[in-house]
Write a protein that holds these residues in place. Structure first.
Motif, PDB file in Angstrom:
ATOM      1  N   ALA A 116       0.852  -1.283  -0.009  1.00 24.66           N
ATOM      2  CA  ALA A 116       0.192   0.058  -0.013  1.00 24.66           C
ATOM      3  C   ALA A 116       0.879   1.206  -0.100  1.00 24.66           C
ATOM      4  O   ALA A 116       0.432   2.254   0.115  1.00 24.66           O
ATOM      5  CB  ALA A 116      -1.089   0.153   1.097  1.00 24.66           C
ATOM      6  N   SER A 117       2.076   1.069  -0.106  1.00 24.42           N
ATOM      7  CA  SER A 117       2.982   2.404  -0.081  1.00 24.42           C
ATOM      8  C   SER A 117       2.709   3.319  -1.208  1.00 24.42           C
ATOM      9  O   SER A 117       2.140   3.120  -2.260  1.00 24.42           O
ATOM     10  CB  SER A 117       4.377   2.030  -0.549  1.00 24.42           C
ATOM     11  OG  SER A 117       5.229   2.964  -0.571  1.00 24.42           O
ATOM     12  N   ALA A 123       5.735  -0.126  -4.023  1.00 28.96           N
ATOM     13  CA  ALA A 123       4.389  -0.858  -4.310  1.00 28.96           C
ATOM     14  C   ALA A 123       4.732  -1.855  -5.565  1.00 28.96           C
ATOM     15  O   ALA A 123       4.232  -3.183  -5.231  1.00 28.96           O
ATOM     16  CB  ALA A 123       3.314  -0.117  -4.720  1.00 28.96           C
ATOM     17  N   ARG A 124       5.628  -1.417  -6.476  1.00 27.52           N
ATOM     18  CA  ARG A 124       5.826  -2.286  -7.575  1.00 27.52           C
ATOM     19  C   ARG A 124       6.684  -3.400  -7.051  1.00 27.52           C
ATOM     20  O   ARG A 124       6.584  -4.575  -7.569  1.00 27.52           O
ATOM     21  CB  ARG A 124       6.366  -1.535  -8.634  1.00 27.52           C
ATOM     22  CG  ARG A 124       6.567  -2.227 -10.221  1.00 27.52           C
ATOM     23  CD  ARG A 124       6.751  -1.309 -11.066  1.00 27.52           C
ATOM     24  NE  ARG A 124       7.978  -0.378 -10.688  1.00 27.52           N
ATOM     25  CZ  ARG A 124       7.529   1.071 -10.852  1.00 27.52           C
ATOM     26  NH1 ARG A 124       6.361   1.380 -10.846  1.00 27.52           N
ATOM     27  NH2 ARG A 124       8.635   1.842 -10.568  1.00 27.52           N
ATOM     28  N   ARG A 125       7.938  -3.253  -6.452  1.00 27.54           N
ATOM     29  CA  ARG A 125       8.636  -4.268  -5.922  1.00 27.54           C
ATOM     30  C   ARG A 125       7.933  -5.135  -5.015  1.00 27.54           C
ATOM     31  O   ARG A 125       8.117  -6.236  -4.882  1.00 27.54           O
ATOM     32  CB  ARG A 125       9.899  -3.459  -5.014  1.00 27.54           C
ATOM     33  CG  ARG A 125      11.015  -2.769  -5.911  1.00 27.54           C
ATOM     34  CD  ARG A 125      11.800  -1.823  -5.271  1.00 27.54           C
ATOM     35  NE  ARG A 125      12.509  -2.677  -4.226  1.00 27.54           N
ATOM     36  CZ  ARG A 125      13.783  -3.231  -4.818  1.00 27.54           C
ATOM     37  NH1 ARG A 125      14.277  -3.321  -5.899  1.00 27.54           N
ATOM     38  NH2 ARG A 125      14.351  -4.132  -3.808  1.00 27.54           N
ATOM     39  N   SER A 126       7.168  -4.516  -4.152  1.00 25.22           N
ATOM     40  CA  SER A 126       6.363  -5.451  -3.151  1.00 25.22           C
ATOM     41  C   SER A 126       5.533  -6.430  -3.895  1.00 25.22           C
ATOM     42  O   SER A 126       5.224  -7.917  -3.621  1.00 25.22           O
ATOM     43  CB  SER A 126       5.634  -4.693  -2.183  1.00 25.22           C
ATOM     44  OG  SER A 126       6.448  -3.923  -1.538  1.00 25.22           O
ATOM     45  N   GLY A 155       1.593  -2.207   6.425  1.00 27.93           N
ATOM     46  CA  GLY A 155       2.559  -1.311   6.804  1.00 27.93           C
ATOM     47  C   GLY A 155       2.816  -0.007   7.369  1.00 27.93           C
ATOM     48  O   GLY A 155       3.657   0.460   7.942  1.00 27.93           O
ATOM     49  N   ALA A 156       1.666   0.902   6.982  1.00 30.94           N
ATOM     50  CA  ALA A 156       1.737   2.196   7.448  1.00 30.94           C
ATOM     51  C   ALA A 156       0.387   2.732   7.118  1.00 30.94           C
ATOM     52  O   ALA A 156      -0.481   2.146   6.620  1.00 30.94           O
ATOM     53  CB  ALA A 156       2.823   3.069   6.754  1.00 30.94           C
ATOM     54  N   PHE A 168      -4.516  -0.656  -0.709  1.00 35.65           N
ATOM     55  CA  PHE A 168      -3.963  -2.049  -0.518  1.00 35.65           C
ATOM     56  C   PHE A 168      -4.920  -3.147  -1.217  1.00 35.65           C
ATOM     57  O   PHE A 168      -4.375  -4.027  -1.859  1.00 35.65           O
ATOM     58  CB  PHE A 168      -3.998  -2.429   0.937  1.00 35.65           C
ATOM     59  CG  PHE A 168      -3.539  -3.937   1.498  1.00 35.65           C
ATOM     60  CD1 PHE A 168      -2.320  -4.012   1.663  1.00 35.65           C
ATOM     61  CD2 PHE A 168      -4.369  -4.810   1.470  1.00 35.65           C
ATOM     62  CE1 PHE A 168      -1.619  -5.326   2.020  1.00 35.65           C
ATOM     63  CE2 PHE A 168      -4.222  -5.983   1.940  1.00 35.65           C
ATOM     64  CZ  PHE A 168      -2.872  -6.428   2.032  1.00 35.65           C
ATOM     65  N   CYS A 169      -6.116  -2.912  -1.169  1.00 39.18           N
ATOM     66  CA  CYS A 169      -7.094  -3.693  -1.747  1.00 39.18           C
ATOM     67  C   CYS A 169      -6.880  -3.710  -3.260  1.00 39.18           C
ATOM     68  O   CYS A 169      -7.240  -4.568  -3.913  1.00 39.18           O
ATOM     69  CB  CYS A 169      -8.442  -3.381  -1.312  1.00 39.18           C
ATOM     70  SG  CYS A 169      -8.723  -4.059   0.198  1.00 39.18           S
TER      71      CYS A 169
END
Length: 299
Positions: A116-117, A123-126, A155-156, A168-169
């Motif tokens: 959710a960054s 976000a892409r790396r996650s 995460g935050a 996030f969703c």
């Protein structure tokens, strides 16, 4: 079932040590490349099977594998590895052993995995990290369900809790099914972050991701709910037997009030019977497999 995460201390003390988290510095990765990655990955997967065999011999059927199983996997596709065919065979062998022995094998990607960054790069790396974990589980031929969970934190709050949960969703919906269908989300150990109920409302109800109840974390984000109430809310989000994380504060064991209250103790003294009866419990204790044996051998 009771389980533990990552390191088996007994096997790590053998010569040579048995472990599945071999990795390297970035400079080594740049110098030695995918051939060296292949070597380490194969060693890791072979040792994962050795750890699982040890677990079964000692009556442990719940295990969280390290996310370093395939080092530096964000920098390549697994099929690019020179020894991919052998690696795929070894992962399939692990999966067959898991299925034959009724093992619950899960993952918990590292802290940097923040879907959710507000940073598009993070976000892409996650998302890629989660897709990789799903690929490993696919190569093991394990079902695409939260039974073999990939556990994350939101995460935050990034200054807007509702917008963060919605983001996030949205990103869960964009994940490949091999990751999305196994994803679970965990309550936090910081009052300013996410409680079980907030995740159930903002994540499970919106994108179907179950909530892992962390018993120790609930102390910090209980929002007035008892431990039983917190677990009951999390349990409602699962279509199958839920996962619970259980640890105790190190400062309560040692009496050292300088230790952060979130820090985990070496052992867990008490596993509530009501919790053990209703969930598979991951003991997040520094003694690892010895913490599990402490309970399985004394019951």
């Amino acid at each position: 079932m009771l389980g533990y995460a990552a390191m088996n201390r007994t096997l790590r003390e053998e010569s040579p040590p048995v472990r599945c988290n071999r990795s390297m510095q970035e400079a080594t990765f740049e110098e030695r490349g995918l051939s060296y990655v292949s070597e380490l990955a194969l060693q890791n997967v072979r040792d994962l099977l050795s750890i699982l065999r040890w677990n079964v011999r000692h009556g442990i059927f719940f295990y969280r594998c390290t996310s370093k199983l395939l080092p530096w996997n964000l920098r390549y596709e697994v099929e690019e590895l020179p020894q991919y065919d052998e690696l795929a065979d070894r992962l399939a062998e692990v999966g067959a052993f898991v299925r034959e022995n009724g093992i619950r094998l899960t993952f918990h990607p590292n802290y940097y995995c923040k879907l959710a960054s507000t940073s598009e790069d993070t976000a892409r790396r996650s998302a890629r990290d989660l897709a990789n974990h799903g690929r490993w589980l696919d190569l093991m031929e394990l079902p695409r369900t939260p039974y073999h969970a990939i556990n994350v934190h939101v995460g935050a709050t990034y200054g807007d809790r509702e917008a963060t949960l919605a983001r996030f969703c949205e990103r869960v919906d964009d994940l490949p099914t091999r990751a999305a269908d196994r994803l679970v989300v965990e309550n936090d150990d910081d009052e300013g972050l996410y409680a079980v109920g907030e995740l159930a409302d903002g994540v499970t109800n919106e994108c179907g991701v179950p909530v892992t109840f962390d018993y120790h974390h609930h102390k910090f984000t209980h929002r007035g709910a008892t431990y039983r109430e917190g677990f009951a809310r999390a349990r409602e989000t699962w279509d199958e037997r839920p996962v619970v994380h259980l640890s105790e504060a190190e400062r309560l064991h040692t009496g050292d009030t300088s230790v952060r209250p979130q820090s985990h103790a070496t052992y867990v003294e008490t596993v509530p019977d009501w919790l053990r009866a209703a969930a598979d419990v991951m003991l997040e204790a520094d003694a690892k497999e010895r913490a599990v044996l402490y309970h399985t051998l004394t019951r």
